[in-house]
Structures are given as structure tokens and as C-alpha cells.
Scaffold this motif. Structure first.
Motif, PDB file in Angstrom:
ATOM      1  N   LYS A 107       0.873  -1.116  -0.074  1.00 22.14           N
ATOM      2  CA  LYS A 107       0.243  -0.114   0.498  1.00 22.14           C
ATOM      3  C   LYS A 107       1.189   1.834   0.295  1.00 22.14           C
ATOM      4  O   LYS A 107       1.765   0.722   0.884  1.00 22.14           O
ATOM      5  CB  LYS A 107      -0.921  -0.015   1.518  1.00 22.14           C
ATOM      6  N   GLU A 108       0.725   1.903  -0.686  1.00 20.56           N
ATOM      7  CA  GLU A 108       1.605   3.651  -1.482  1.00 20.56           C
ATOM      8  C   GLU A 108       0.917   4.461  -0.586  1.00 20.56           C
ATOM      9  O   GLU A 108      -0.022   4.588  -0.415  1.00 20.56           O
ATOM     10  CB  GLU A 108       1.979   3.527  -3.075  1.00 20.56           C
ATOM     11  N   GLU A 109       1.300   5.521   0.746  1.00 18.32           N
ATOM     12  CA  GLU A 109       0.660   6.020   1.076  1.00 18.32           C
ATOM     13  C   GLU A 109       1.930   7.327   0.938  1.00 18.32           C
ATOM     14  O   GLU A 109       3.108   7.656   0.549  1.00 18.32           O
ATOM     15  CB  GLU A 109       1.268   6.029   3.193  1.00 18.32           C
ATOM     16  N   TYR A 113       5.577   3.170   1.962  1.00 16.66           N
ATOM     17  CA  TYR A 113       5.450   2.329   1.278  1.00 16.66           C
ATOM     18  C   TYR A 113       4.886   0.862   2.215  1.00 16.66           C
ATOM     19  O   TYR A 113       5.607   0.560   3.306  1.00 16.66           O
ATOM     20  CB  TYR A 113       6.377   1.321   0.688  1.00 16.66           C
ATOM     21  N   THR A 123       7.145  -1.503   6.674  1.00 17.67           N
ATOM     22  CA  THR A 123       7.659   0.582   6.094  1.00 17.67           C
ATOM     23  C   THR A 123       8.370   0.180   5.731  1.00 17.67           C
ATOM     24  O   THR A 123      10.224   0.560   6.264  1.00 17.67           O
ATOM     25  CB  THR A 123       7.057   1.054   7.364  1.00 17.67           C
ATOM     26  N   LYS A 126       9.902   6.972   2.430  1.00 18.23           N
ATOM     27  CA  LYS A 126       9.887   8.007   1.556  1.00 18.23           C
ATOM     28  C   LYS A 126      11.433   8.986   1.710  1.00 18.23           C
ATOM     29  O   LYS A 126      10.300   9.590   3.038  1.00 18.23           O
ATOM     30  CB  LYS A 126       8.911   7.753   0.583  1.00 18.23           C
ATOM     31  N   SER A 177      12.010   3.469  -4.788  1.00 20.60           N
ATOM     32  CA  SER A 177      10.538   3.029  -6.490  1.00 20.60           C
ATOM     33  C   SER A 177      10.889   1.937  -5.645  1.00 20.60           C
ATOM     34  O   SER A 177      11.046   0.551  -5.174  1.00 20.60           O
ATOM     35  CB  SER A 177      11.309   3.380  -8.005  1.00 20.60           C
ATOM     36  N   GLN A 181       6.924  -5.891  -8.401  1.00 16.45           N
ATOM     37  CA  GLN A 181       6.173  -6.171  -6.940  1.00 16.45           C
ATOM     38  C   GLN A 181       5.037  -7.145  -8.011  1.00 16.45           C
ATOM     39  O   GLN A 181       4.389  -7.213  -9.162  1.00 16.45           O
ATOM     40  CB  GLN A 181       4.873  -5.154  -7.005  1.00 16.45           C
ATOM     41  N   PHE A 188      12.133  -3.215  -3.554  1.00 19.09           N
ATOM     42  CA  PHE A 188      12.203  -1.529  -3.415  1.00 19.09           C
ATOM     43  C   PHE A 188      13.872  -1.488  -3.689  1.00 19.09           C
ATOM     44  O   PHE A 188      14.457  -1.546  -3.928  1.00 19.09           O
ATOM     45  CB  PHE A 188      11.726  -1.418  -2.125  1.00 19.09           C
TER      46      PHE A 188
END
Length: 894
Positions: A107-109, A113, A123, A126, A177, A181, A188
């Protein structure tokens, strides 16, 4: 585009010999041209004697054929499902995968991530100083966060006193990035730079890859750092990755365990061996076995005694295992007080680079690949008596002398010691280094030495899946080469020589200790029989740096044999040569340094050292993503020669029409390797067209490929501009740096029959007598020498097969075999024993050995056997008859 029936196309792979099925792994598959559509999906089946079941997996395309069909793919699955897998392309709608296990989710927040990988949640922030945080196993936190640490040593002299100051830096993330996936893994890619908050300086960029797998407690890391400092001022004192973990429970239930030469070193923060009060032996025995002690002081006098004793003994809060050479490590420990000293706990030879810390809430393990091989490295655990401990994997450990990137001399030695030019061209600016390590997390509170060893083995020797050599040979993976054959006496002799050559170098790595962070994977250039050592201190005779492509020799030796020991050595060579020997940024980006005492020391900066062809094998067989970065770094290497013309000392730039020069080989041939790789990876015709422009230019010349081989070149249009028949460096440079293999593979990809004819005629021309060469060229070649003819034997063999020329085939075998043998000397790569030399009681020595000769002879044998095996003498008597009367100057050992 019409595809072949996808349902019958498959590839079967087996676990490589001497490897074990430990967990998730990635392997490559190659497909026939036109067989697999780019829209295909893939099923992976685990195969054994009783069943054939589909297993969770994910796939990606890594290369395309010129028609757009799939050429190479990479697949990830859990190796514990079996020692043999079958990969089958299927239609895009894969209904058979509906009932597979749950997938990994990301899930990208806004600022991170969030990864749900089943048993593990994590987690990835970023743009922060943290590379990973909040890692839980079944809901229990085992890693709070991880970051990067760097120490640079600054040196100055004041009043005759050397002052050494260590400046700390932290890694600052600039971009994150997701590179891949799927249902079973996510990778990552984090990029950034180390920053000093003391002076706001930014230095040593890094690339970190983190891979998390579905329902796996193991997380893999690939750490790359790049040098952009000033080698005269920046001395690398420490470089590492630091993990923080909560610690819970009593001090006597906090354990540490290091992997060692034999078994493990295991201790507790509070060791329940007491003079007074006396602790029951069974309690101490249980503790030393790693068991958690749940002591009840109210109901057990022995427990009460142990608890009381634990309050009055030293608490060991810091441990460090330092591998300071290839043959020595030490373990030291200390209490928390900074004013107290370390004490030594153990000395040994080679540690596997594994550590485990455990307490009442679980355990954390870390292990590094090639730990002792890439010394000086260390694993350190700190604050073990606190609520939050840290474990550091030091790629370069602060306990040893800082890394010095300066050159070994203040001038070049072009004549005496075969360095490029008399100017000093040593520069480490732009080189890199990549290291792999993993962590494994558990809620199990038991510290287990066997478990740590299994984990360490899985990192050091991960599972690798490959197909049988005959499959790769049939598909012409990486061009055209031969499989081993033992049918005749001479075939057996040649295979024996190929094995002896590899076995000698494999042994030399150990005998000469070719290890270290910036050395492991490379081999030396030329031997000195008088000193019984390699010429490690003699300019251009020291480290090989891919000169004359030992990479291609080793990788093809693996492709045709499947030998795990060859794979291990080739893998180390690709990892080293793709990083340390080339420039990843700056004015030299895409070029590499020619052989020298220091890997970056030679003033010759050449495309041939850095070309993609050295490492395509490793990339496609394993799917390694860092090699993909390297391919990006070299794809436009031709732009770098504008400022670093390979022939800059031979031509007046003011009289040139183009910006630079490129020899058809090894410069343009190396560009072709880079462009071919970019073309096939992305189906990018821009780079195909660059190749075609050069081929068309060569087609238009008086002698076609034999013309030149020096040209003016401008990267803006990719044209080779003819400047006549002269050569600076010898015609052998046109064929001995991988050009033969590159050009033959390109010829097949393009389907260009004229280009194939040009290759064949150049191989033939190389072996013509001088008077015949002058006749056929109408005197154009003048005094140009076609030197070291055994290096052209692969191309001559290709020409003999294409032209059906028996004279050329026989001549090729004469030249190639005579380079190693005479009619009365067929000992080949036979090592002789000498005593009390080279710091060895018995030294196995081949006094005439050079890596130039060995790699080229072996590579050309492998190639020639592909094309003209039927013309090879059958018996040793026939071989000696073939060589009888030949000029002894062709004999390499003469």
C-alpha cells in the motif's frame, strides 16, 4: 506476429550442484525466437517423481528477440517446493492460479510504502534517513528501523604530528521506487547520498535494494555505494547498515551468537557462572545451550540464587566480530562504560559473517554474502543491555586502517611496466562496490546455532536453478559455443586442459589470497617465475580488469559444464568487474580502467573493460537487478570517448573531422555489446540502428571488416569514418576483447548474411601468408601486422565453417594447438611443484602463465570446437604430426 504453440513450450531447471533449497530464489529462462508472446504469463511447476504441482511464483521479461517475442525471463519461487522446476508460458488468462496462496500486498501512502507479506509486515519510508522500519513478525516488532552509516577519515599534519579525524555521515534517502511487485515478492530501490550534518557535505551515493517475500521471515538487501570523493582527502574508515531492535527480558536471557569457522560463538549478557553465590550448574548449562530461563525466585532457591548473582556481575553490552584479513577474525566485547576497554573472546580464520541476537521476545539474525572474502568487514552488536539494541553490518569496518584510494606512484610507467601512458590517469571517481546480505526474524526466543548456520549458508550459497548445458547450447544462449565431448583422444586432451586451466586459477585465488573488498573476483595478469609470484607491483601486469575477457572464458566454461565452482568464481568476477573496474558516473561514465596495480590506476580508460557482454550471463541467469543498473551506465559509453579518445596520443585533434576515434575492435565492438544489450532488454531499435550504421560503414570499405581498424568516430551519428589502413596497437586488438563473440551473436540477431560473410573473410584473411594478404588487398594493408594469430582462431574457425575451407580449418587448429603444444611437448597447463617458495611449503606453479593467454586460448578452444570439431586430429599421435616442423616461436611457452 504469429507465435508457436505456447502450450508445448517449456523450460526445465534443476538446483545447481552443491547448492541447497533454502527459500525464495530467482532464476532465468531462455525461449526460442517466436515461441513466447510478450503478453504471455508463466506457470511454475515443482516436479518430483510423484507429482507435478503449480507453485506460487512471479515472472518478468528481461530480454526480447528482434521480432518482439520473449527471449529471456526471470522467475521467483520458493526453492523449498522442489529441486526441479518447469516453467510453462500460458495465455494471459491464467485460471489455474486462482486457488494459489494469498499474495503479498503493498500500500502506497504519502510518506511510505506499507508491506503486508503475510507473516511479516514492514514499512519502507520515502525521503528519510531510514531505509526500513516497523518490521513485525506475526504482529510482534523485531526491527524498529534501519539506517546507513559512514565514517570518513580526514588527515592533516600539524607541527610534524599526524592528525586523524573521523567524521560521521548518515545516509539520506532521495528517492524510493518499486522495481518489481508481484504475488510472492516486492523489491524496493532506494537511492541517496551520505550526508555530514557537521559540514553539510554530501558524498558517496548509494543504491539499496530491499526484497521482501511472501510468508518469509527473511529480507534480502543489495547494497551499492559509489565513490565521488577526493581520493587524496577522503579515506574510507567505516561503511555499514545499522538495524535497531527492541530488547526485552532479563539480562541472563539476552543472547548473542556469531557464526565461526566451526560451529558458533555463543554468550549471554549476564553469564550465570558465579563463584559466590554459587549458581546451580544445571542453570548455567541450560543458559549456555541458548535456552530461555524463566526463574521463579519465590518458589525455587536455585533460581533465587541465580537471580541474585546476575545483579553483581558485568553486563556485556557490546560485541564486535571483525574480519581484518582473509585468514583472521577476532571477537571482542565490553561493558557499556565508554571508559572501559574491550576484551578478546576468540580468534579464528574465516567467519561466515553471521550474527544472532535473541531475548525473551524473539531473535534477529544477519548474514553477509562473501563476508571474509571481501574483508575488512564486521558485524557489531551494541546496547544489548538497553531497551533498544543495534546490529551493524560493516562493509568496511572501523577497526582497521582506513581505505586509501590514492595511486601507488606519482607517474606512469608506460614502457618498463606496460602502463598505458606516462601520465598518471588513476582516478577512483565514479567506481562502485556492491554487497549482498540478509536478515531473518523470528518470534522464537531460542538461540539456535544450527538455525544460524542454515541461514548463513542460505546467504553465502543461495539456491541457483539452471537448465542442462545442452538446452542453452541448442538455444544459442549468449552466442555459439561448444559442449564438451570425450569421444576422441584429442578431445579428451583439450577438455583436460580446459579443466586444468580453471582449476589452476581457482587454486590461485586461495594461494595468492586474491581477496578483499576491492579485489575479490579479479585475478592477476602475468606471473613472475623468478619471484614465484604474480607481478602485483608492476603497472600493467597486475590486476586483469577483464582484459582479454576472462569473464567470457569463465562464463562459457560454466555454460558448457554446469559446474558450481566455476559459477561461483564467474559470479564473483562479474560482481567485482561490473563495479570496481568501471565508471558509473562522471566524465568517464561507461568506460573502465585497463589492467594496473590499482583497479582504477591505468591512464587507459577503455570501453572494452566495461562492456555489457562481460555480465549478460549473470544478469539473464539470475535476474540480478544491479547488473541492470550497470547496463544503463554503459549503454552510451561512446559519448565518453569524446573527452577520452582511446587514440588521443596518436592523432592531432586539430586535424580531425570527427570528435574522437574508435577502433572497430575493441572500441566499436564493445559499443556493439552495450547496444545489443540495450536493444534486447527493451526491444529498443534506437540501439539496433547504431549497430547497423557501423556495419553499413564497414560494408562500404575497400576491405570491409578487414579495413582500418582505426576510425574517426562521432557519437552523435554513430558513423565509423574511414581514415586509411593503419593501426595503433596491433590487429589482434580487433578480435581478442570479445569482438568475435559479440559480432557472431549480432550477425545471428540481425540475420545479416553479408555481415556473416565479412566475419568469415576476416577470419580467413588473418591467417593468409603476408604475400597473399598484400595481393588480395592490392597492397592496402601495407606493414600492418596480424599479430598473435591464436587470438583470432575463433573467428578463423567461423570462417572455415562458413566458407567450407578445409585449409583454413587445418591452419586454425595448427595455430591454436601450437600455442600450447609442440610435437614433443603436450604437457599444457601442467603445474609443477616447487618447495619453500611463495610462502608455501609446496607451491604448484605454472611458470609461464599469463591470464591473457589462458583466457584467450580457452575461449578460442570452446569456440573452435563449435565450428571445426570434425577437422580436429583424433589421436595425440595425429596432433604431434600436425605440429611437427612448425616454427617454435608460435609456441607460447617458448
Amino acid at each position: 506476429m504469429e507465435m508457436k504453440d505456447q502450450t508445448v513450450q517449456s523450460m526445465t531447471l534443476h538446483l545447481m550442484e552443491n547448492r541447497k533449497a533454502y527459500g525464495y530464489t530467482t532464476w532465468g529462462c531462455m525461449w526460442e525466437k517466436g515461441a513466447v508472446s510478450k503478453d504471455a504469463s508463466f506457470n511454475v511447476y515443482a516436479k518430483d517423481s510423484t507429482k507435478n504441482k503449480i507453485v506460487p511464483s512471479q515472472s518478468r521479461i528481461t530480454a526480447y528477440w528482434p521480432d518482439g517475442s520473449v527471449k529471456w525471463t526471470a522467475h521467483t519461487a520458493d526453492s523449498k517446493n522442489g529441486e526441479t522446476f518447469e516453467v510453462i508460458p500460458v495465455n494471459e488468462d491464467v485460471s489455474s492460479k486462482k486457488d494459489m496462496e494469498p499474495s503479498l500486498f503493498v500500500k502506497e501512502e504519502e510518506d511510505a510504502y506499507i508491506v503486508d507479506a503475510g507473516c511479516v509486515h514492514a514499512t519502507v519510508p520515502k525521503n528519510k534517513n531510514v531505509i526500513l522500519c516497523d518490521v513485525t513478525v506475526d504482529g510482534r516488532v523485531q526491527v524498529t528501523d534501519a539506517d546507513l552509516v559512514l565514517q570518513l577519515e580526514e588527515r592533516s599534519v600539524k607541527d610534524g604530528v599526524l592528525i586523524q579525524k573521523t567524521v560521521p555521515y548518515t545516509g539520506e534517502i532521495e528517492s524510493v521506487s518499486i522495481e518489481e511487485q508481484g504475488p510472492v515478492r516486492v523489491t524496493f530501490c532506494l537511492r541517496g547520498t551520505h550526508v555530514s550534518h557537521a559540514n553539510d557535505r554530501r558524498v558517496l551515493p548509494f543504491v539499496i535494494r530491499e526484497t521482501i517475500y511472501l510468508n518469509s521471515p527473511k529480507i534480502d538487501f543489495e547494497h551499492t555505494f559509489l565513490f565521488d570523493g577526493d581520493e587524496k582527502k577522503d579515506f574510507l574508515k567505516g561503511l555499514g547498515v545499522r538495524f535497531h531492535r527492541p530488547m526485552k527480558g532479563e539480562m541472563y536471557n539476552r543472547h548473542i551468537r556469531f557464526g565461526t569457522d566451526h560451529g558458533s560463538f555463543h554468550e549471554e549478557m549476564a553469564e550465570l557462572l558465579s563463584w559466590r553465590p554459587r549458581v546451580a550448574p544445571e542453570i548455567y548449562d541450560a543458559q549456555t545451550k541458548g535456552q530461555m530461563l524463566y526463574l521463579d525466585a519465590d518458589n525455587d532457591q536455585a533460581a533465587a540464587t541465580a537471580i541474585e548473582a546476575s545483579k553483581h556481575m558485568p553486563i556485556w553490552s557490546r560485541y564486535v566480530l571483525c574480519q581484518d584479513s582473509a585468514t583472521h577474525f577476532s571477537i571482542k566485547k565490553k561493558i557499556v562504560n565508554p571508559d572501559c576497554c574491550y576484551i578478546e573472546g576468540l580468534h579464528g580464520m574465516r567467519a561466515p559473517g553471521s550474527v544472532n541476537i535473541a531475548d525473551e521476545s524473539g531473535s534477529f539474525s544477519l548474514s553477509s554474502k562473501d563476508f571474509w572474502q571481501k574483508y575488512p568487514s564486521a558485524v557489531e552488536a551494541c546496547d544489548l543491555d538497553q531497551d533498544n539494541a543495534e546490529v551493524i553490518f560493516w562493509l568496511w569496518c572501523p577497526q582497521v586502517e582506513a581505505m586509501d584510494f590514492r595511486h601507488y606512484a606519482d607517474q606512469g610507467y608506460s614502457q618498463t611496466y606496460y602502463e598505458g601512458f606516462d601520465v598518471v590517469g588513476a582516478s577512483a571517481y565514479g567506481i562502485g562496490n556492491t554487497n549482498n546480505f540478509s536478515i531473518e526474524l523470528s518470534n522464537n526466543a531460542v538461540s539456535d546455532g544450527d538455525a544460524l548456520k542454515r541461514f548463513s549458508d542460505s546467504v553465502q550459497k543461495p539456491p541457483v536453478y539452471v537448465a542442462d548445458p545442452s538446452v542453452y547450447e541448442k538455444l544459442q544462449a549468449f552466442g555459439e559455443w561448444s559442449l564438451p565431448s570425450q569421444k576422441t583422444q584429442v578431445e579428451r586432451f583439450l577438455e583436460e586442459q580446459l579443466d586444468k586451466a580453471f582449476d589452476f586459477y581457482k587454486n590461485e585465488v586461495e594461494v595468492r589470497s586474491w581477496y578483499g573488498m576491492f579485489n575479490y573476483g579479479d585475478i592477476m595478469h602475468t606471473y613472475d617465475p623468478f619471484r614465484h609470484s604474480w607481478r602485483y607491483d608492476m603497472g600493467g601486469y597486475a590486476w586483469q580488469n577483464t582484459e582479454l575477457v576472462p569473464t567470457l572464458w569463465l562464463w562459457l566454461a560454466f555454460m558448457r559444464s554446469g559446474r558450481e565452482d566455476i559459477f561461483t568464481m564467474a559470479e564473483a568476477m562479474s560482481r567485482h568487474c561490473s563495479e570496481v573496474d568501471i565508471y558509473h558516473f562522471g566524465p568517464l561514465k561507461g568506460l573502465g580502467s585497463r589492467h594496473n596495480v590499482r583497479h582504477w590506476g591505468c591512464s587507459c580508460k577503455e570501453a572494452r573493460i566495461a562492456m555489457a557482454g562481460h555480465h549478460r550471463f549473470y544478469y539473464y541467469l539470475t535476474g540480478d537487478m544491479r547488473i541492470g543498473d550497470v547496463f544503463e551506465d554503459v549503454k552510451d559509453a561512446d559519448e565518453a570517448i569524446v573527452t577520452t579518445d582511446p587514440l588521443r596520443f596518436f592523432f592531432d585533434k586539430d586535424k580531425m573531422n570527427a570528435q574522437a576515434h574508435a577502433r572497430s575492435g575493441p572500441d566499436w565492438s564493445s559499443f556493439c555489446s552495450d547496444w545489443m544489450t540495450q536493444w534486447e532488454r527493451f526491444n529498443d531499435d534506437t540501439y539496433r540502428n547504431k549497430i547497423q550504421i557501423g556495419i553499413d560503414d564497414l560494408k562500404a570499405l575497400p576491405l570491409r571488416l578487414t579495413s582500418g581498424p582505426d576510425f574517426e568516430y562521432d557519437p552523435k551519428d554513430s558513423h565509423l569514418r574511414y581514415i586509411g589502413e593503419r593501426t595503433n596497437g596491433g590487429s589482434h586488438l580487433q578480435v581478442c576483447m570479445g569482438a568475435i563473440q559479440v559480432w557472431i551473436e549480432i550477425a545471428d540477431l540481425l540475420g545479416d548474411e553479408e555481415w556473416k560473410d565479412m566475419l568469415a573473410e576476416h577470419g580467413r584473411f588473418y591467417y593468409l601468408p603476408k604475400e597473399k594478404q598484400l595481393e588480395e588487398s592490392n597492397g592496402l594493408i601495407g606493414n600492418r601486422e596480424f599479430s598473435l594469430p591464436f587470438m583470432a582462431s575463433g573467428l578463423a574457425a567461423y570462417g572455415a565453417a562458413r566458407l567450407h575451407d578445409k585449409w583454413l580449418a587445418q591452419t586454425t587448429w595448427k595455430i591454436l594447438l601450437h600455442a600450447l603444444c609442440t610435437h614433443n611437448n603436450t604437457e599444457g597447463f601442467l603445474a609443477h611443484d616447487i618447495f619453500d617458495a611463495g610462502n608455501k611449503e609446496v607451491l604448484h606453479e605454472i611458470p609461464w602463465i599469463t591470464t591473457n593467454f589462458t583466457s584467450q586460448w580457452c575461449l578460442n578452444i570452446i569456440t573452435a570446437l563449435r565450428y571445426i570439431r570434425e577437422d580436429l586430429p583424433k589421436t595425440m599421435e595425429e596432433l604431434e604430426k600436425l605440429l611437427a616442423g612448425l616454427d617454435e616461436s608460435g609456441f607460447h611457452k617458448a
